[in-house]
Design a protein around this motif. Sequence first.
Motif, PDB file in Angstrom:
ATOM      1  N   ALA A   1     -68.782  74.976 -39.224  1.00 46.02           N
ATOM      2  CA  ALA A   1     -69.712  75.879 -39.633  1.00 46.02           C
ATOM      3  C   ALA A   1     -69.292  75.940 -41.291  1.00 46.02           C
ATOM      4  CB  ALA A   1     -69.964  76.998 -38.978  1.00 46.02           C
ATOM      5  N   PRO A   2     -70.444  76.259 -42.055  1.00 43.23           N
ATOM      6  CA  PRO A   2     -70.438  76.519 -43.594  1.00 43.23           C
ATOM      7  C   PRO A   2     -69.066  77.760 -43.617  1.00 43.23           C
ATOM      8  CG  PRO A   2     -72.766  75.917 -42.944  1.00 43.23           C
ATOM      9  CD  PRO A   2     -71.897  76.031 -41.650  1.00 43.23           C
TER      10      PRO A   2
ATOM     11  N   HIS B   1     -63.945  76.084 -46.156  1.00 45.03           N
ATOM     12  CA  HIS B   1     -62.716  76.130 -46.946  1.00 45.03           C
ATOM     13  C   HIS B   1     -61.505  76.000 -46.019  1.00 45.03           C
ATOM     14  CE1 HIS B   1     -63.487  80.453 -45.824  1.00 45.03           C
ATOM     15  NE2 HIS B   1     -62.377  80.589 -46.332  1.00 45.03           N
ATOM     16  N   PHE B   2     -61.428  76.134 -44.922  1.00 44.15           N
ATOM     17  CA  PHE B   2     -60.194  76.166 -44.031  1.00 44.15           C
ATOM     18  C   PHE B   2     -60.229  75.439 -42.942  1.00 44.15           C
ATOM     19  CE2 PHE B   2     -62.032  79.929 -42.723  1.00 44.15           C
ATOM     20  CZ  PHE B   2     -61.607  80.490 -41.286  1.00 44.15           C
TER      21      PHE B   2
ATOM     22  N   TYR C   1     -63.127  88.303 -41.057  1.00 47.61           N
ATOM     23  CA  TYR C   1     -63.967  87.612 -41.650  1.00 47.61           C
ATOM     24  C   TYR C   1     -63.615  86.323 -42.331  1.00 47.61           C
ATOM     25  CZ  TYR C   1     -65.669  92.205 -41.671  1.00 47.61           C
ATOM     26  OH  TYR C   1     -66.434  93.527 -41.354  1.00 47.61           O
ATOM     27  N   PRO C   2     -64.213  85.279 -41.982  1.00 44.88           N
ATOM     28  CA  PRO C   2     -63.822  83.941 -42.455  1.00 44.88           C
ATOM     29  C   PRO C   2     -63.594  83.774 -44.040  1.00 44.88           C
ATOM     30  CG  PRO C   2     -65.715  83.751 -40.910  1.00 44.88           C
ATOM     31  CD  PRO C   2     -65.473  85.083 -41.138  1.00 44.88           C
ATOM     32  N   TRP C   3     -64.171  84.511 -44.736  1.00 39.28           N
ATOM     33  CA  TRP C   3     -64.161  84.358 -46.215  1.00 39.28           C
ATOM     34  C   TRP C   3     -63.121  84.686 -46.732  1.00 39.28           C
ATOM     35  CZ3 TRP C   3     -63.473  89.197 -47.949  1.00 39.28           C
ATOM     36  CH2 TRP C   3     -64.086  90.266 -47.397  1.00 39.28           C
TER      37      TRP C   3
ATOM     38  N   PHE D   1     -57.277  75.712 -46.192  1.00 36.50           N
ATOM     39  CA  PHE D   1     -56.533  74.844 -45.292  1.00 36.50           C
ATOM     40  C   PHE D   1     -57.383  73.566 -45.155  1.00 36.50           C
ATOM     41  CE2 PHE D   1     -54.765  78.921 -43.916  1.00 36.50           C
ATOM     42  CZ  PHE D   1     -53.484  78.832 -44.210  1.00 36.50           C
ATOM     43  N   GLN D   2     -56.838  72.418 -45.709  1.00 38.40           N
ATOM     44  CA  GLN D   2     -57.657  71.243 -45.949  1.00 38.40           C
ATOM     45  C   GLN D   2     -56.771  70.078 -45.831  1.00 38.40           C
ATOM     46  OE1 GLN D   2     -61.136  70.914 -47.948  1.00 38.40           O
ATOM     47  NE2 GLN D   2     -61.694  73.218 -47.979  1.00 38.40           N
ATOM     48  N   THR D   3     -57.296  68.883 -45.713  1.00 35.90           N
ATOM     49  CA  THR D   3     -56.734  67.805 -45.667  1.00 35.90           C
ATOM     50  C   THR D   3     -55.480  67.615 -46.525  1.00 35.90           C
ATOM     51  OG1 THR D   3     -58.337  66.394 -44.814  1.00 35.90           O
ATOM     52  CG2 THR D   3     -56.555  64.902 -45.945  1.00 35.90           C
TER      53      THR D   3
END
Length: 633
Positions: A62-63, A67-68, A452-454, A459-461
């Motif tokens: 989900a948008p 970012h993680f 809150y997701p923000w 945490f990405q590739t």
Amino acid sequence: MRLLFRGATVIVALAVITTMGLMTIRPSLSEAEQTTRAAPYGFDVLDLNSEPPGARSEREVAPALEHFRGWISAVGAGVALTDLRDMGRPTDACLIDPRDDSVTLRSVPGSGAPDYPVVELLPEGLPYDHTMAPMGCVPADYDEDGDTDLLVYYWGRSPVLFMNTEGPGATPDAANFTPHELVEPVQVWNSTAANVGDLDGDGHLDILIGNYFPDGARVLDPEADDDTRMEMQQSMGLARNAGTNKVYLTEPTGEADEVPVLVDASDALPEKASTAWTLAIGFQDLTDDALPEIYLGNDFGNDSFLVNHSSPGQLRLKLLKGERDITVPKSKVVGNGSFKGMGVAFTYTDGAELPTIVVSNITSPYALHESNFAFVPTGDGSELLDDTIPYHDESESLGLSRSGWSWDVKAGDFNNDGVDELFQATGFLSGDTDRWPELQEIAMGNDELLKYPWAWTNFQTGDDVSGSETNPFWVRGPEGRYADLAAPLGLAEPDVSRAYAFGDVNGDGLLDAVLANQWQDSRVLINEAPDAAPGICLRLLRPAAVGDAHRPALGARVVSAGDDVPVQTRQLYPANGHVGVSDDILYLAAPATGDLPVTVEWLTEGGIRSAELELSPGPSTVELNDDGTAVLR
């Protein structure tokens, strides 16, 4: 005078600090000692699968979670061992591979069984799309017609029952597994654990589903930019805002290949257990009534310890917490830990009537350095019926407290000496950029922001969080302390792992293991223990609901009483743990000469039945009947 006093105070303080520092240094084996202790064991490591076409290392999310997405994508690998071809041993694996979000059936390499084309299980004809991903597979005979069905659970939808329409002995084929909804209409759940067993004592399997993200949250939907249910944990140690855990009592219809009648008994779960972020489920009868108590390993909050007071058709579960004294840290009390419960196993040691309960947590050095648990019995199981938990954590003294970012843990005897070893899956994200500093910031932040997701960092590739840890193989020494012998056995690979499944896949009387890895090939560990003692592979069956068929006697208990092997206690709950399901056979060490006396106990409509048997080394099948007879066939 004042200077002398201050000097003495400093000296005393330094002495105390030095002493405390020395107390934190773990005893360790020398290289020679490790080699000696590892000598009775050996494994041949094979690949279970290979990289699928178009393999990926992250999912679409989900948008709000973009970012993680590496963090969100860090679960999904799972494995189960089963015997779909009626070969008398678990030569088939149900594998969840997150690289292509597939559920596949495949012949286990090293089993000696004929190979067959990989079978993918898709819920054809049911709602299913890219916003859904499988998380686990639980083989069992749900309709009680004598063959093995498969329960698959997902993120993005409620579970699917794949009913086996061909019967035992057939080579697996997708056409032979008909998908059915577990609940109708289909729901948006995000399930991360499941277990099956007779919870209410009516003789039929019941299903417990552990849900993670809130119900309805479209976690894997890249178009869900308007989803107000998208929340993370509301606390690092006390979160209770997850999806709702579900319990279904079942009653077979008496017709083959029909989904059993399901009764939603989820209201029997106390609220604090119902809305926890559950990652692991353990069943074990601790009160001698043949009803399993339940241990829920919960992420970001207290684990749940539930005592079972049920009767047929009436599920009654009571949430208990252990007692604390001045010597016990709050988080090491049963049911009161603020750690990240991610796996659970039961192992009986030294003839104890109650098992030690081993629980996986995050124990990464210089990071979220919590502690695994090893709850050792201190009393009798009857105390649980009086709301007292007879358990005390001894993980540090037993050597089990620290292992890394830990997931599934399983107990089994890998050299047939009557003493269990433990395999534990570890690791989180593998990459080149260490993200532990950012994670520490989140962990130390205000709980009011955590949901809150923000508020979460990237945490990405390419990011790494405990990505180079190795899976321990815990071996119990003569003094009772465990040591990790993975390195001298060639098992200390930096896999990012999630689950184990145990079973004797090649029929040589030695317990083997299958390891499910996240974003990489999974493995088979063929047991080649040199000079291992004889073993007994015991299949326990109960009458089924269809014709003269029989089904695995889940929940049955076996206690051995041999002279030259330790007392061994086993209960048949193959799906205990986190997304790893062992086969439905009990494994026992046999004496060097003669037969092994065992007592078998099982539950019928007439109450608990018991039988005395003499078992020879090798495979044995025993029919446990309602009249209390146990027939060796």
